[in-house]
Design an enzyme around this catalytic site. Structure first.
Site, PDB file in Angstrom:
ATOM      1  N   GLY A  54       1.342  -1.428   0.158  1.00 36.59           N
ATOM      2  CA  GLY A  54      -0.373  -0.109   0.435  1.00 36.59           C
ATOM      3  C   GLY A  54       0.756   1.498  -0.137  1.00 36.59           C
ATOM      4  O   GLY A  54       2.630   0.699  -0.500  1.00 36.59           O
ATOM      5  N   ASN A  55       0.065   2.935   0.618  1.00 36.35           N
ATOM      6  CA  ASN A  55       1.035   3.470   0.349  1.00 36.35           C
ATOM      7  C   ASN A  55       0.215   3.883   1.411  1.00 36.35           C
ATOM      8  O   ASN A  55      -0.667   3.929   2.087  1.00 36.35           O
ATOM      9  CB  ASN A  55       1.594   3.922  -1.194  1.00 36.35           C
ATOM     10  CG  ASN A  55       0.321   4.747  -1.408  1.00 36.35           C
ATOM     11  OD1 ASN A  55      -0.908   5.584  -0.487  1.00 36.35           O
ATOM     12  ND2 ASN A  55      -0.619   4.223  -2.527  1.00 36.35           N
ATOM     13  N   TYR A  56       0.941   5.988   1.563  1.00 38.02           N
ATOM     14  CA  TYR A  56       0.365   6.147   2.970  1.00 38.02           C
ATOM     15  C   TYR A  56      -0.333   7.352   2.221  1.00 38.02           C
ATOM     16  O   TYR A  56      -1.312   8.547   3.343  1.00 38.02           O
ATOM     17  CB  TYR A  56       1.461   7.167   3.235  1.00 38.02           C
ATOM     18  CG  TYR A  56       2.883   6.603   4.118  1.00 38.02           C
ATOM     19  CD1 TYR A  56       2.761   5.457   5.248  1.00 38.02           C
ATOM     20  CD2 TYR A  56       4.348   6.230   3.147  1.00 38.02           C
ATOM     21  CE1 TYR A  56       3.840   5.557   5.803  1.00 38.02           C
ATOM     22  CE2 TYR A  56       5.073   6.215   3.923  1.00 38.02           C
ATOM     23  CZ  TYR A  56       4.973   5.334   5.527  1.00 38.02           C
ATOM     24  OH  TYR A  56       6.084   4.926   6.208  1.00 38.02           O
TER      25      TYR A  56
END
Ligand code: CTP
Length: 405
Positions: free
Chosen positions: A210-212
Protein backbone atom coordinates in the site's frame (compact mmCIF):
# COMPACT_ATOMS: atom_id res chain seq x y z
CA UNK A 1 -36.59 30.53 -2.46
CA UNK A 2 -33.22 31.89 -1.29
CA UNK A 3 -30.09 29.84 -1.96
CA UNK A 4 -29.41 30.33 1.74
CA UNK A 5 -32.40 28.16 2.62
CA UNK A 6 -31.26 25.18 4.67
CA UNK A 7 -27.70 26.48 4.93
CA UNK A 8 -25.93 26.23 8.28
CA UNK A 9 -24.46 29.63 9.11
CA UNK A 10 -22.18 30.38 12.05
CA UNK A 11 -22.60 34.10 12.77
CA UNK A 12 -19.63 35.47 14.70
CA UNK A 13 -20.21 38.76 16.49
CA UNK A 14 -17.39 40.90 17.94
CA UNK A 15 -17.45 43.83 20.34
CA UNK A 16 -18.13 46.92 18.26
CA UNK A 17 -20.91 49.47 17.87
CA UNK A 18 -21.96 47.77 14.63
CA UNK A 19 -22.99 44.69 16.67
CA UNK A 20 -26.50 46.18 16.71
CA UNK A 21 -26.63 45.52 12.94
CA UNK A 22 -25.95 41.82 13.57
CA UNK A 23 -29.49 41.51 14.88
CA UNK A 24 -30.90 42.56 11.50
CA UNK A 25 -28.41 40.31 9.75
CA UNK A 26 -29.48 37.36 11.89
CA UNK A 27 -33.15 38.08 11.14
CA UNK A 28 -32.46 38.22 7.41
CA UNK A 29 -30.60 34.90 7.52
CA UNK A 30 -33.46 33.25 9.40
CA UNK A 31 -35.99 34.79 6.99
CA UNK A 32 -34.01 33.33 4.08
CA UNK A 33 -34.46 29.88 5.66
CA UNK A 34 -30.93 29.45 7.04
CA UNK A 35 -30.12 27.80 10.35
CA UNK A 36 -27.93 30.15 12.36
CA UNK A 37 -25.64 29.50 15.31
CA UNK A 38 -24.40 32.69 16.94
CA UNK A 39 -20.90 32.75 18.45
CA UNK A 40 -20.16 35.99 20.27
CA UNK A 41 -16.92 37.27 21.78
CA UNK A 42 -16.89 38.37 25.45
CA UNK A 43 -16.64 42.01 24.25
CA UNK A 44 -19.55 41.45 21.86
CA UNK A 45 -21.82 40.78 24.84
CA UNK A 46 -21.13 44.30 26.09
CA UNK A 47 -22.87 45.62 22.98
CA UNK A 48 -25.70 43.18 22.43
CA UNK A 49 -27.41 40.68 24.67
CA UNK A 50 -27.30 36.93 24.00
CA UNK A 51 -31.02 36.79 24.95
CA UNK A 52 -32.00 38.79 21.85
CA UNK A 53 -29.76 36.67 19.67
CA UNK A 54 -30.90 33.29 21.03
CA UNK A 55 -34.56 34.34 20.74
CA UNK A 56 -34.08 35.18 17.08
CA UNK A 57 -31.86 32.21 16.19
CA UNK A 58 -33.85 29.71 18.31
CA UNK A 59 -30.54 28.39 19.61
CA UNK A 60 -28.48 29.11 22.71
CA UNK A 61 -25.74 31.62 21.92
CA UNK A 62 -22.22 30.25 22.30
CA UNK A 63 -19.56 32.43 23.86
CA UNK A 64 -17.56 30.48 26.43
CA UNK A 65 -15.63 27.25 26.00
CA UNK A 66 -17.79 25.68 28.73
CA UNK A 67 -21.38 26.25 29.80
CA UNK A 68 -21.24 27.89 33.25
CA UNK A 69 -24.35 25.97 34.41
CA UNK A 70 -23.77 22.45 33.15
CA UNK A 71 -20.02 22.35 32.50
CA UNK A 72 -20.86 21.14 28.97
CA UNK A 73 -17.99 21.70 26.53
CA UNK A 74 -18.90 23.78 23.51
CA UNK A 75 -17.11 22.07 20.67
CA UNK A 76 -15.68 24.56 18.20
CA UNK A 77 -14.62 21.56 16.12
CA UNK A 78 -18.22 20.33 15.78
CA UNK A 79 -19.37 23.86 14.96
CA UNK A 80 -16.63 24.24 12.37
CA UNK A 81 -17.79 21.01 10.70
CA UNK A 82 -21.50 21.87 10.96
CA UNK A 83 -21.11 25.22 9.20
CA UNK A 84 -21.75 25.68 5.48
CA UNK A 85 -20.27 29.12 6.02
CA UNK A 86 -19.07 31.36 8.81
CA UNK A 87 -19.85 35.08 8.76
CA UNK A 88 -18.03 37.39 11.15
CA UNK A 89 -19.98 40.64 11.32
CA UNK A 90 -18.90 42.93 12.75
CA UNK A 91 -15.25 41.89 12.70
CA UNK A 92 -13.18 44.20 14.89
CA UNK A 93 -9.49 45.04 14.37
CA UNK A 94 -8.65 42.93 17.41
CA UNK A 95 -10.48 39.80 16.21
CA UNK A 96 -9.09 40.26 12.69
CA UNK A 97 -5.61 40.38 14.22
CA UNK A 98 -6.26 37.23 16.26
CA UNK A 99 -7.65 35.38 13.26
CA UNK A 100 -4.69 36.37 11.09
CA UNK A 101 -2.24 35.18 13.74
CA UNK A 102 -4.02 32.15 15.15
CA UNK A 103 -4.53 33.61 18.62
CA UNK A 104 -7.29 31.27 19.75
CA UNK A 105 -8.28 32.76 23.10
CA UNK A 106 -12.02 32.81 22.56
CA UNK A 107 -14.74 30.65 21.08
CA UNK A 108 -15.11 32.77 17.94
CA UNK A 109 -11.46 32.45 16.93
CA UNK A 110 -11.26 28.73 17.78
CA UNK A 111 -14.38 28.14 15.67
CA UNK A 112 -12.82 30.12 12.82
CA UNK A 113 -9.65 28.01 13.03
CA UNK A 114 -11.72 24.81 12.93
CA UNK A 115 -14.03 25.92 10.12
CA UNK A 116 -13.81 23.85 6.94
CA UNK A 117 -16.35 26.09 5.21
CA UNK A 118 -15.99 29.44 3.42
CA UNK A 119 -15.51 32.34 5.85
CA UNK A 120 -16.83 35.87 5.29
CA UNK A 121 -15.43 38.77 7.28
CA UNK A 122 -17.25 42.11 7.49
CA UNK A 123 -14.89 44.56 9.22
CA UNK A 124 -16.23 47.50 11.19
CA UNK A 125 -14.00 50.05 12.88
CA UNK A 126 -12.89 53.63 12.89
CA UNK A 127 -11.29 54.82 9.63
CA UNK A 128 -7.80 55.24 11.12
CA UNK A 129 -7.88 51.75 12.58
CA UNK A 130 -9.11 50.44 9.24
CA UNK A 131 -6.33 52.02 7.23
CA UNK A 132 -3.58 51.24 9.74
CA UNK A 133 -0.88 49.09 8.08
CA UNK A 134 -1.26 46.36 10.70
CA UNK A 135 -5.03 46.03 10.06
CA UNK A 136 -4.41 46.06 6.31
CA UNK A 137 -1.64 43.46 6.63
CA UNK A 138 -3.89 41.22 8.74
CA UNK A 139 -6.73 41.55 6.24
CA UNK A 140 -4.51 40.72 3.29
CA UNK A 141 -3.14 37.74 5.18
CA UNK A 142 -6.71 36.54 5.84
CA UNK A 143 -7.52 37.09 2.17
CA UNK A 144 -4.48 35.00 1.16
CA UNK A 145 -5.85 32.13 3.28
CA UNK A 146 -8.94 32.11 1.08
CA UNK A 147 -11.27 34.10 3.36
CA UNK A 148 -13.74 36.55 1.82
CA UNK A 149 -13.52 40.13 3.05
CA UNK A 150 -16.78 42.06 2.72
CA UNK A 151 -15.31 45.54 2.43
CA UNK A 152 -16.67 48.16 4.81
CA UNK A 153 -18.57 51.05 3.33
CA UNK A 154 -17.68 54.74 3.67
CA UNK A 155 -19.87 57.06 5.68
CA UNK A 156 -20.60 58.47 9.09
CA UNK A 157 -18.77 56.52 11.84
CA UNK A 158 -19.60 56.16 15.54
CA UNK A 159 -16.46 58.18 16.34
CA UNK A 160 -18.04 61.19 14.63
CA UNK A 161 -15.53 60.95 11.80
CA UNK A 162 -16.44 60.15 8.22
CA UNK A 163 -14.64 57.57 6.10
CA UNK A 164 -14.23 53.88 5.33
CA UNK A 165 -15.04 51.63 8.28
CA UNK A 166 -18.82 51.20 8.45
CA UNK A 167 -19.85 47.56 8.47
CA UNK A 168 -21.56 46.68 5.19
CA UNK A 169 -25.35 46.85 5.51
CA UNK A 170 -26.99 43.51 6.50
CA UNK A 171 -29.08 43.43 3.27
CA UNK A 172 -25.89 43.73 1.20
CA UNK A 173 -24.15 41.01 3.21
CA UNK A 174 -27.08 38.70 2.46
CA UNK A 175 -26.87 39.56 -1.26
CA UNK A 176 -23.10 38.91 -1.17
CA UNK A 177 -23.66 35.45 0.33
CA UNK A 178 -26.55 34.63 -2.00
CA UNK A 179 -24.36 35.50 -4.99
CA UNK A 180 -21.55 33.40 -3.60
CA UNK A 181 -23.74 30.33 -3.11
CA UNK A 182 -25.56 30.83 -6.44
CA UNK A 183 -22.22 30.81 -8.26
CA UNK A 184 -21.35 27.70 -6.32
CA UNK A 185 -24.32 25.84 -7.75
CA UNK A 186 -22.26 25.75 -10.92
CA UNK A 187 -22.05 21.94 -10.93
CA UNK A 188 -25.81 21.45 -10.47
CA UNK A 189 -26.86 18.13 -12.00
CA UNK A 190 -23.37 17.32 -13.34
CA UNK A 191 -21.93 13.83 -12.78
CA UNK A 192 -18.47 13.86 -11.25
CA UNK A 193 -16.28 10.80 -10.72
CA UNK A 194 -13.46 11.05 -8.16
CA UNK A 195 -10.87 8.50 -7.05
CA UNK A 196 -9.25 8.88 -3.64
CA UNK A 197 -6.95 7.20 -1.15
CA UNK A 198 -4.43 4.42 -1.63
CA UNK A 199 -4.96 0.99 -3.15
CA UNK A 200 -4.04 -2.17 -1.30
CA UNK A 201 -2.53 -4.96 -3.36
CA UNK A 202 -2.90 -8.32 -1.68
CA UNK A 203 0.14 -10.44 -0.79
CA UNK A 204 -1.80 -12.92 1.33
CA UNK A 205 -4.98 -12.69 3.49
CA UNK A 206 -3.22 -10.53 6.11
CA UNK A 207 -0.66 -8.52 4.13
CA UNK A 208 -0.69 -6.03 1.32
CA UNK A 209 1.37 -3.49 -0.61
CA UNK A 210 0.00 0.00 0.00
CA UNK A 211 1.06 3.60 0.46
CA UNK A 212 0.65 6.50 2.87
CA UNK A 213 -2.22 8.27 1.05
CA UNK A 214 -4.87 9.45 3.55
CA UNK A 215 -7.54 10.26 0.96
CA UNK A 216 -8.00 13.75 2.44
CA UNK A 217 -7.49 15.65 -0.82
CA UNK A 218 -9.86 13.45 -2.83
CA UNK A 219 -12.51 13.57 -0.10
CA UNK A 220 -12.21 17.39 0.10
CA UNK A 221 -12.75 17.60 -3.68
CA UNK A 222 -15.76 15.29 -3.40
CA UNK A 223 -17.28 17.54 -0.69
CA UNK A 224 -16.59 20.65 -2.77
CA UNK A 225 -18.22 19.19 -5.91
CA UNK A 226 -21.23 17.92 -3.93
CA UNK A 227 -21.69 21.31 -2.25
CA UNK A 228 -21.85 22.86 -5.73
CA UNK A 229 -24.67 20.56 -6.75
CA UNK A 230 -22.80 17.71 -8.50
CA UNK A 231 -23.80 14.05 -8.33
CA UNK A 232 -20.55 12.67 -6.99
CA UNK A 233 -19.31 9.10 -7.24
CA UNK A 234 -16.29 8.71 -4.99
CA UNK A 235 -14.35 5.53 -5.67
CA UNK A 236 -12.28 5.24 -2.55
CA UNK A 237 -9.43 2.99 -1.56
CA UNK A 238 -9.10 2.00 2.13
CA UNK A 239 -9.03 5.19 4.26
CA UNK A 240 -9.99 6.06 7.82
CA UNK A 241 -12.00 9.18 6.93
CA UNK A 242 -15.62 9.45 5.87
CA UNK A 243 -17.74 11.89 3.87
CA UNK A 244 -19.84 14.63 5.47
CA UNK A 245 -22.26 15.14 2.59
CA UNK A 246 -24.75 12.25 2.59
CA UNK A 247 -25.39 12.83 -1.15
CA UNK A 248 -21.94 11.53 -2.11
CA UNK A 249 -22.05 7.99 -3.50
CA UNK A 250 -19.02 6.30 -1.92
CA UNK A 251 -17.88 3.10 -3.62
CA UNK A 252 -15.27 1.33 -1.52
CA UNK A 253 -12.59 -0.70 -3.24
CA UNK A 254 -9.29 -2.19 -2.29
CA UNK A 255 -7.10 -2.94 -5.29
CA UNK A 256 -6.25 -0.95 -8.42
CA UNK A 257 -8.14 -3.51 -10.52
CA UNK A 258 -11.31 -3.03 -8.43
CA UNK A 259 -10.86 0.74 -8.65
CA UNK A 260 -10.58 0.57 -12.43
CA UNK A 261 -13.71 -1.63 -12.70
CA UNK A 262 -15.76 0.83 -10.64
CA UNK A 263 -14.40 3.84 -12.54
CA UNK A 264 -15.30 2.26 -15.85
CA UNK A 265 -18.91 1.90 -14.68
CA UNK A 266 -19.22 5.58 -13.77
CA UNK A 267 -16.92 7.17 -16.38
CA UNK A 268 -19.15 7.04 -19.50
CA UNK A 269 -21.81 9.24 -17.85
CA UNK A 270 -19.41 11.55 -15.98
CA UNK A 271 -18.82 15.05 -17.32
CA UNK A 272 -15.82 15.48 -15.01
CA UNK A 273 -13.46 12.79 -13.66
CA UNK A 274 -10.78 13.64 -11.10
CA UNK A 275 -8.12 11.02 -10.45
CA UNK A 276 -6.86 11.78 -6.99
CA UNK A 277 -6.05 8.26 -5.81
CA UNK A 278 -2.50 7.12 -5.14
CA UNK A 279 -2.84 3.93 -7.13
CA UNK A 280 -0.20 1.28 -6.49
CA UNK A 281 1.76 0.86 -9.69
CA UNK A 282 2.49 -2.83 -9.04
CA UNK A 283 0.69 -5.77 -7.46
CA UNK A 284 1.94 -9.21 -6.37
CA UNK A 285 1.67 -11.57 -9.34
CA UNK A 286 0.44 -14.54 -7.32
CA UNK A 287 -1.28 -13.47 -4.08
CA UNK A 288 -1.55 -16.39 -1.68
CA UNK A 289 -4.96 -17.50 -0.41
CA UNK A 290 -3.31 -18.69 2.77
CA UNK A 291 -1.16 -16.78 5.19
CA UNK A 292 2.50 -17.08 4.22
CA UNK A 293 4.14 -18.76 7.22
CA UNK A 294 7.54 -17.83 8.58
CA UNK A 295 8.59 -21.32 9.59
CA UNK A 296 9.76 -23.93 7.07
CA UNK A 297 10.11 -21.23 4.44
CA UNK A 298 12.86 -19.69 2.47
CA UNK A 299 12.66 -15.89 2.49
CA UNK A 300 9.73 -15.41 0.10
CA UNK A 301 10.25 -13.58 -3.16
CA UNK A 302 7.24 -11.53 -4.22
CA UNK A 303 7.05 -11.17 -7.97
CA UNK A 304 5.24 -8.04 -9.04
CA UNK A 305 3.14 -7.30 -12.11
CA UNK A 306 2.13 -3.89 -13.45
CA UNK A 307 -1.24 -2.55 -12.36
CA UNK A 308 -3.57 -0.90 -14.85
CA UNK A 309 -3.14 2.84 -15.19
CA UNK A 310 -6.67 4.03 -14.42
CA UNK A 311 -6.20 7.63 -15.56
CA UNK A 312 -4.53 6.56 -18.81
CA UNK A 313 -7.25 3.95 -19.49
CA UNK A 314 -9.99 6.54 -19.03
CA UNK A 315 -7.92 8.99 -21.08
CA UNK A 316 -8.13 6.58 -24.03
CA UNK A 317 -11.88 6.20 -23.60
CA UNK A 318 -12.54 9.94 -23.15
CA UNK A 319 -15.09 11.52 -25.48
CA UNK A 320 -15.19 15.18 -26.45
CA UNK A 321 -16.89 17.23 -23.77
CA UNK A 322 -15.55 15.06 -20.95
CA UNK A 323 -12.93 16.55 -18.61
CA UNK A 324 -10.25 14.30 -17.14
CA UNK A 325 -8.10 15.63 -14.31
CA UNK A 326 -5.08 13.94 -12.80
CA UNK A 327 -2.64 14.56 -9.99
CA UNK A 328 1.14 14.38 -9.98
CA UNK A 329 2.99 14.03 -6.70
CA UNK A 330 6.62 14.57 -7.53
CA UNK A 331 9.91 14.81 -5.69
CA UNK A 332 12.01 16.26 -8.51
CA UNK A 333 11.74 17.57 -12.07
CA UNK A 334 8.21 18.43 -11.03
CA UNK A 335 7.01 20.51 -13.99
CA UNK A 336 8.58 18.29 -16.65
CA UNK A 337 7.17 15.11 -15.09
CA UNK A 338 3.70 16.61 -14.58
CA UNK A 339 3.53 17.96 -18.14
CA UNK A 340 4.59 14.57 -19.50
CA UNK A 341 1.89 12.80 -17.48
CA UNK A 342 -0.71 15.30 -18.69
CA UNK A 343 0.08 14.42 -22.32
CA UNK A 344 0.69 10.68 -21.84
CA UNK A 345 -2.59 10.07 -20.00
CA UNK A 346 -4.62 12.41 -22.28
CA UNK A 347 -5.62 14.60 -19.31
CA UNK A 348 -7.13 18.08 -19.59
CA UNK A 349 -5.65 19.31 -16.32
CA UNK A 350 -2.94 18.06 -13.98
CA UNK A 351 -2.63 19.16 -10.38
CA UNK A 352 0.99 19.16 -9.34
CA UNK A 353 2.18 18.94 -5.77
CA UNK A 354 5.80 18.67 -4.87
CA UNK A 355 6.90 16.60 -1.90
CA UNK A 356 9.66 19.19 -1.46
CA UNK A 357 7.06 21.76 -0.37
CA UNK A 358 6.47 21.79 3.37
CA UNK A 359 2.86 20.96 4.25
CA UNK A 360 2.15 19.36 0.88
CA UNK A 361 2.33 15.62 1.36
CA UNK A 362 0.34 12.56 2.38
CA UNK A 363 -1.70 12.89 5.55
CA UNK A 364 -1.40 16.66 6.02
CA UNK A 365 -4.43 18.98 6.23
CA UNK A 366 -2.79 21.44 3.86
CA UNK A 367 -1.56 21.34 0.31
CA UNK A 368 0.29 23.59 -2.11
CA UNK A 369 -0.54 22.98 -5.73
CA UNK A 370 0.15 24.21 -9.23
CA UNK A 371 -2.47 23.60 -11.88
CA UNK A 372 -1.24 22.92 -15.41
CA UNK A 373 -3.73 22.77 -18.27
CA UNK A 374 -3.58 21.09 -21.67
CA UNK A 375 -3.36 24.54 -23.32
CA UNK A 376 -0.04 25.08 -21.50
CA UNK A 377 -1.34 27.65 -19.00
CA UNK A 378 -0.34 27.32 -15.37
CA UNK A 379 -1.48 28.75 -12.02
CA UNK A 380 0.54 28.45 -8.80
CA UNK A 381 -1.35 28.58 -5.51
CA UNK A 382 0.03 29.21 -2.01
CA UNK A 383 -0.16 26.67 0.83
CA UNK A 384 -3.79 26.33 1.93
CA UNK A 385 -6.17 24.12 3.85
CA UNK A 386 -7.16 21.13 1.67
CA UNK A 387 -10.81 22.28 1.62
CA UNK A 388 -9.72 25.59 0.09
CA UNK A 389 -7.34 23.87 -2.32
CA UNK A 390 -10.31 21.74 -3.40
CA UNK A 391 -12.31 24.92 -4.15
CA UNK A 392 -9.42 26.32 -6.24
CA UNK A 393 -9.12 23.06 -8.20
CA UNK A 394 -12.87 22.91 -8.90
CA UNK A 395 -12.90 26.60 -9.95
CA UNK A 396 -10.06 25.94 -12.39
CA UNK A 397 -11.81 22.85 -13.82
CA UNK A 398 -15.03 24.78 -14.38
CA UNK A 399 -13.25 27.78 -15.95
CA UNK A 400 -11.28 25.52 -18.26
CA UNK A 401 -14.31 23.48 -19.32
CA UNK A 402 -16.21 26.72 -20.06
CA UNK A 403 -13.30 28.08 -22.10
CA UNK A 404 -13.24 24.87 -24.17
CA UNK A 405 -17.01 24.79 -24.74
N1 CTP B 1 -2.87 6.94 -11.72
C1 CTP B 1 -3.81 5.99 -12.06
N2 CTP B 1 -3.50 4.66 -12.11
C2 CTP B 1 -2.24 4.26 -11.84
C3 CTP B 1 -1.25 5.22 -11.48
C4 CTP B 1 -1.60 6.55 -11.44
O1 CTP B 1 -4.97 6.35 -12.31
N3 CTP B 1 -1.95 2.98 -11.88
C5 CTP B 1 -3.25 8.35 -11.73
C6 CTP B 1 -3.19 9.02 -10.40
O2 CTP B 1 -4.44 8.97 -9.73
C7 CTP B 1 -2.81 10.45 -10.77
C8 CTP B 1 -1.96 10.28 -12.02
O3 CTP B 1 -2.32 9.02 -12.56
O4 CTP B 1 -3.94 11.20 -11.12
C9 CTP B 1 -0.49 10.35 -11.79
O5 CTP B 1 -0.12 9.44 -10.80
P1 CTP B 1 1.38 9.25 -10.34
O6 CTP B 1 1.49 8.17 -9.31
O7 CTP B 1 1.98 10.61 -10.01
O8 CTP B 1 2.04 8.82 -11.70
P2 CTP B 1 2.46 7.47 -12.31
O9 CTP B 1 1.87 7.40 -13.67
O10 CTP B 1 2.20 6.32 -11.39
O11 CTP B 1 4.02 7.69 -12.49
P3 CTP B 1 5.22 7.63 -11.39
O12 CTP B 1 4.72 6.81 -10.23
O13 CTP B 1 6.29 7.00 -12.14
O14 CTP B 1 5.52 9.06 -11.03
Amino acid sequence: MSVLSGKHIVLGICGGIAAYKSVSLLRLFIKAGAEVQVVITPAGKEFITPVTLSALSHKPVVSEFFSANTGEWHSHVDLGLWADCMVIAPATASTIGKMANGIADNMLVTTYLSAKSPVFIAPAMDLDMMRHPSTQANLSRLRSYGNHIIEPASGYLASGLEGKGRMEEPENIVVYLERFFAERSDLEGKNVLITAGPTYEKIDPVRFIGNYSSGKMGYAIAEECASRGANVTLVSGPVSISVKNPGINVVRVESAKEMLDECRKAFPTSEISIMCAAVADYAPANPSDRKIKREHQEVPVITLVKNPDIAATLGKEKRSGQMLVGFALETDNETVNATEKLAKKNLDIIVLNSLRDKGACFGTDTNKVSIIKADGSRTDFPLKDKAKVAADIVDEIINFSQSKA
